[in-house]
Design a protein around this motif. Structure first.
Motif, PDB file in Angstrom:
ATOM      1  N   GLY A 186       0.790  -1.224   0.000  1.00 27.79           N
ATOM      2  CA  GLY A 186       0.000   0.000   0.000  1.00 27.79           C
ATOM      3  C   GLY A 186       0.818   1.267   0.000  1.00 27.79           C
ATOM      4  N   GLY A 187       2.140   1.151   0.225  1.00 23.24           N
ATOM      5  CA  GLY A 187       3.016   2.311   0.099  1.00 23.24           C
ATOM      6  C   GLY A 187       2.961   3.304   1.241  1.00 23.24           C
ATOM      7  N   SER A 188       2.603   2.861   2.452  1.00 20.07           N
ATOM      8  CA  SER A 188       2.560   3.789   3.584  1.00 20.07           C
ATOM      9  C   SER A 188       3.253   3.170   4.793  1.00 20.07           C
ATOM     10  CB  SER A 188       1.119   4.157   3.932  1.00 20.07           C
ATOM     11  OG  SER A 188       0.342   2.995   4.161  1.00 20.07           O
ATOM     12  N   PRO A 189       4.584   2.992   4.726  1.00 13.93           N
ATOM     13  CA  PRO A 189       5.304   2.371   5.842  1.00 13.93           C
ATOM     14  C   PRO A 189       5.242   3.220   7.099  1.00 13.93           C
ATOM     15  CG  PRO A 189       6.848   3.271   4.231  1.00 13.93           C
ATOM     16  CD  PRO A 189       5.479   3.345   3.616  1.00 13.93           C
ATOM     17  N   ARG A 190       5.119   2.568   8.217  1.00 12.98           N
ATOM     18  CA  ARG A 190       4.987   3.261   9.502  1.00 12.98           C
ATOM     19  C   ARG A 190       6.204   4.129   9.804  1.00 12.98           C
ATOM     20  NH1 ARG A 190       5.450   0.307  15.334  1.00 12.98           N
ATOM     21  NH2 ARG A 190       4.618   1.998  16.653  1.00 12.98           N
ATOM     22  N   PRO A 213      18.369   4.754   5.677  1.00 13.95           N
ATOM     23  CA  PRO A 213      17.035   5.337   5.490  1.00 13.95           C
ATOM     24  C   PRO A 213      16.003   4.248   5.209  1.00 13.95           C
ATOM     25  CG  PRO A 213      18.677   6.591   4.282  1.00 13.95           C
ATOM     26  CD  PRO A 213      19.370   5.360   4.789  1.00 13.95           C
ATOM     27  N   PRO A 214      14.818   4.342   5.812  1.00 15.37           N
ATOM     28  CA  PRO A 214      13.807   3.301   5.621  1.00 15.37           C
ATOM     29  C   PRO A 214      13.485   3.027   4.159  1.00 15.37           C
ATOM     30  CG  PRO A 214      13.156   4.765   7.395  1.00 15.37           C
ATOM     31  CD  PRO A 214      14.369   5.373   6.770  1.00 15.37           C
ATOM     32  N   ALA A 215      13.398   4.071   3.340  1.00 14.74           N
ATOM     33  CA  ALA A 215      13.059   3.872   1.928  1.00 14.74           C
ATOM     34  C   ALA A 215      14.136   3.069   1.207  1.00 14.74           C
ATOM     35  CB  ALA A 215      12.867   5.221   1.238  1.00 14.74           C
ATOM     36  N   GLU A 216      15.392   3.291   1.568  1.00 16.53           N
ATOM     37  CA  GLU A 216      16.483   2.542   0.936  1.00 16.53           C
ATOM     38  C   GLU A 216      16.442   1.075   1.341  1.00 16.53           C
ATOM     39  OE1 GLU A 216      21.395   2.356   0.834  1.00 16.53           O
ATOM     40  OE2 GLU A 216      20.386   4.132   1.649  1.00 16.53           O
ATOM     41  N   LEU A 220      -2.065 -16.867   2.507  1.00 16.43           N
ATOM     42  CA  LEU A 220      -1.893 -15.434   2.716  1.00 16.43           C
ATOM     43  C   LEU A 220      -0.887 -15.192   3.833  1.00 16.43           C
ATOM     44  CD1 LEU A 220      -5.537 -13.994   2.737  1.00 16.43           C
ATOM     45  CD2 LEU A 220      -3.851 -13.789   0.892  1.00 16.43           C
ATOM     46  N   LEU A 221      -0.012 -14.220   3.610  1.00 16.03           N
ATOM     47  CA  LEU A 221       0.842 -13.696   4.667  1.00 16.03           C
ATOM     48  C   LEU A 221       0.508 -12.215   4.797  1.00 16.03           C
ATOM     49  CD1 LEU A 221       3.053 -13.657   6.743  1.00 16.03           C
ATOM     50  CD2 LEU A 221       4.758 -13.524   4.897  1.00 16.03           C
ATOM     51  N   VAL A 222      -0.086 -11.848   5.924  1.00 16.80           N
ATOM     52  CA  VAL A 222      -0.512 -10.470   6.147  1.00 16.80           C
ATOM     53  C   VAL A 222       0.546  -9.761   6.993  1.00 16.80           C
ATOM     54  CG1 VAL A 222      -2.285  -8.978   7.140  1.00 16.80           C
ATOM     55  CG2 VAL A 222      -2.932 -11.121   6.001  1.00 16.80           C
ATOM     56  N   ALA A 223       1.117  -8.709   6.422  1.00 13.40           N
ATOM     57  CA  ALA A 223       2.174  -7.953   7.102  1.00 13.40           C
ATOM     58  C   ALA A 223       1.947  -6.458   6.890  1.00 13.40           C
ATOM     59  CB  ALA A 223       3.544  -8.386   6.567  1.00 13.40           C
ATOM     60  N   THR A 224       0.731  -6.032   7.158  1.00 10.86           N
ATOM     61  CA  THR A 224       0.313  -4.662   6.870  1.00 10.86           C
ATOM     62  C   THR A 224       0.679  -3.668   7.967  1.00 10.86           C
ATOM     63  OG1 THR A 224      -1.850  -5.457   7.606  1.00 10.86           O
ATOM     64  CG2 THR A 224      -1.549  -5.119   5.251  1.00 10.86           C
ATOM     65  N   GLY A 225       1.249  -4.141   9.065  1.00 13.52           N
ATOM     66  CA  GLY A 225       1.687  -3.230  10.105  1.00 13.52           C
ATOM     67  C   GLY A 225       0.541  -2.629  10.888  1.00 13.52           C
ATOM     68  N   LEU A 226       0.765  -1.420  11.378  1.00 12.26           N
ATOM     69  CA  LEU A 226      -0.230  -0.774  12.220  1.00 12.26           C
ATOM     70  C   LEU A 226      -0.259   0.723  11.961  1.00 12.26           C
ATOM     71  CD1 LEU A 226       1.547   0.793  14.629  1.00 12.26           C
ATOM     72  CD2 LEU A 226       1.741  -1.530  15.497  1.00 12.26           C
ATOM     73  N   VAL A 227      -1.257   1.351  12.537  1.00  7.72           N
ATOM     74  CA  VAL A 227      -1.408   2.794  12.479  1.00  7.72           C
ATOM     75  C   VAL A 227      -1.217   3.346  13.887  1.00  7.72           C
ATOM     76  CG1 VAL A 227      -3.001   4.700  12.029  1.00  7.72           C
ATOM     77  CG2 VAL A 227      -2.982   2.707  10.517  1.00  7.72           C
ATOM     78  N   ASP A 228      -0.382   4.383  14.004  1.00  5.18           N
ATOM     79  CA  ASP A 228      -0.173   5.035  15.285  1.00  5.18           C
ATOM     80  C   ASP A 228      -1.229   6.118  15.480  1.00  5.18           C
ATOM     81  OD1 ASP A 228       2.281   3.761  16.271  1.00  5.18           O
ATOM     82  OD2 ASP A 228       3.230   4.688  14.525  1.00  5.18           O
ATOM     83  N   GLU A 229      -2.101   5.927  16.452  1.00  9.17           N
ATOM     84  CA  GLU A 229      -3.087   6.943  16.787  1.00  9.17           C
ATOM     85  C   GLU A 229      -2.506   7.819  17.888  1.00  9.17           C
ATOM     86  OE1 GLU A 229      -6.681   4.897  17.790  1.00  9.17           O
ATOM     87  OE2 GLU A 229      -7.148   4.403  15.692  1.00  9.17           O
ATOM     88  N   LEU A 230      -2.131   9.039  17.530  1.00  9.97           N
ATOM     89  CA  LEU A 230      -1.421   9.927  18.446  1.00  9.97           C
ATOM     90  C   LEU A 230      -2.378  10.735  19.307  1.00  9.97           C
ATOM     91  CD1 LEU A 230       1.341  11.278  16.036  1.00  9.97           C
ATOM     92  CD2 LEU A 230       1.541   9.461  17.729  1.00  9.97           C
ATOM     93  N   PRO A 231      -1.897  11.192  20.457  1.00 11.20           N
ATOM     94  CA  PRO A 231      -2.717  12.096  21.278  1.00 11.20           C
ATOM     95  C   PRO A 231      -3.124  13.327  20.473  1.00 11.20           C
ATOM     96  CG  PRO A 231      -0.783  11.339  22.485  1.00 11.20           C
ATOM     97  CD  PRO A 231      -0.597  10.877  21.074  1.00 11.20           C
TER      98      PRO A 231
END
Length: 336
Positions: free
Chosen positions: A35-39, A56-59, A105-116
């Protein structure tokens, strides 16, 4: 036409790419949908990863994608809308209408950080607003650090970051009042406590300079620690009856699995932050590889079972034909 793969990996971060690499090297047909949105995209570098510290994460992801392709793996940029059962396989529907079929299926979609909900916090996330001392502690060492308290783990965060700086302030913000033992611990470690709620993050020339309190005071800080609620990206699995649940730590939601990543839904594995919110890049990559090995073993077991069944059918058929031939030969000998 619907494409079909032995394994579809959903999520192209460290866990997903590591799993895809293992599967491609195992000569499986594998597709990674990313999906192109790494945490960790806002971070300057990945830390604590042996031989790749500071990259760098992108590299790191670009190198991983190249390695997967090198072994014949396929990659697709896209967002998964839903996953449904399709006979013995899975049908993966992407935004835009494309569909692919997967045996596993291998699901490795990570998570979303819900900030204060503090103005300015999100814009500094991963830079001078951080959450993990092992990921960012060295980078903010010896600087004035504020810990924005939002829950029961905030005191623990303050005590951890005290390892990297002797100037740590505990901003109680919206967290419950401190218990006697917690207050004593912070005092013993020289961590000052500010009781007022934080109104905003103060930034000057693209640098954090402090936090503004509701009463108007400015608490000068160069780094801020905030504990997000971590929520697994797993909504697309609902049609399979697989949903994220509260993590035992209270840090957010995750998709439960056994130590290999196998979920309660046959044929579905998970790896990385979608199941382990605390996993750093190295741990996520290791989990992806472990899940991939389990998936390959599961496929080998299925292939072996089918081969045994086919062999038994062939043996039974051969024996039946031999018996018929024997009966026919007997009839001929008796002139029938």
């Amino acid at each position: 036409m619907t494409e079909e793969y032995e394994v579809v990996v959903i999520g192209g971060g460290a866990a997903g790419l590591s799993g895809a690499l293992m599967l491609a090297r195992a000569r499986r047909s594998v597709l990674v949908i990313d999906g192109g949105s790494p945490r960790n995209a806002p971070a300057d570098g990945v830390h604590g990863l042996l031989a790749r510290d500071g990259m760098p994460p992108a590299e790191l992801l670009a190198r991983g994608r190249d390695e997967v392709r090198r072994y014949g793996g396929h990659l697709l940029d896209g967002q998964v809308d839903t996953v449904t059962r399709d006979g013995e396989c899975f049908s993966v529907a992407l935004a835009g209408g494309r569909r692919v079929r997967a045996g596993r299926l291998l699901v490795a979609t990570g998570l979303v950080d819900e900030l204060p909900d503090v103005p300015g916090l999100r814009e500094r996330w991963g830079r001078d607003v951080v959450h993990c001392p092992y990921c960012h502690g060295w980078e903010v060492r010896d600087r004035p650090i504020g810990v924005l308290a939002t829950g029961p783990m905030s005191v623990h965060q303050a005590l951890l970051f005290r390892q990297w700086s002797d100037d740590v302030v505990f901003l109680r913000h919206t967290a419950p009042p401190l218990g006697d033992e917690q207050a004593e611990q912070l005092a013993a470690r020289g961590v000052a406590v500010v009781e007022s709620e934080v109104a905003s993050v103060e930034v000057v020339e693209d640098r954090l300079v402090g936090v503004r309190l509701r009463d108007g005071r400015l608490v000068a800080r160069e780094a801020l620690v905030a504990g997000p609620r971590m929520v697994a990206r797993a909504g697309f699995l609902a049609a399979l009856g697989l949903r994220a649940v509260e993590h035992p730590s209270g840090a957010g939601e995750h998709v439960p699995a056994d130590p290999t990543g196998r979920t309660e839904v046959p044929g579905v594995w998970v790896a990385g932050n979608v199941t382990d919110p605390a996993a750093q890049v190295g741990a996520a990559a290791a989990a992806g590889a472990l899940a991939a090995a389990a998936i390959n073993g599961d496929l080998v077991a299925e292939e072996t079972r089918r081969a045994v069944e086919a062999r038994r059918r062939d043996v039974f058929s051969a024996r039946s034909e031999a018996r018929v031939a024997e009966l026919v030969a007997g009839d001929r000998r008796h002139g029938l």
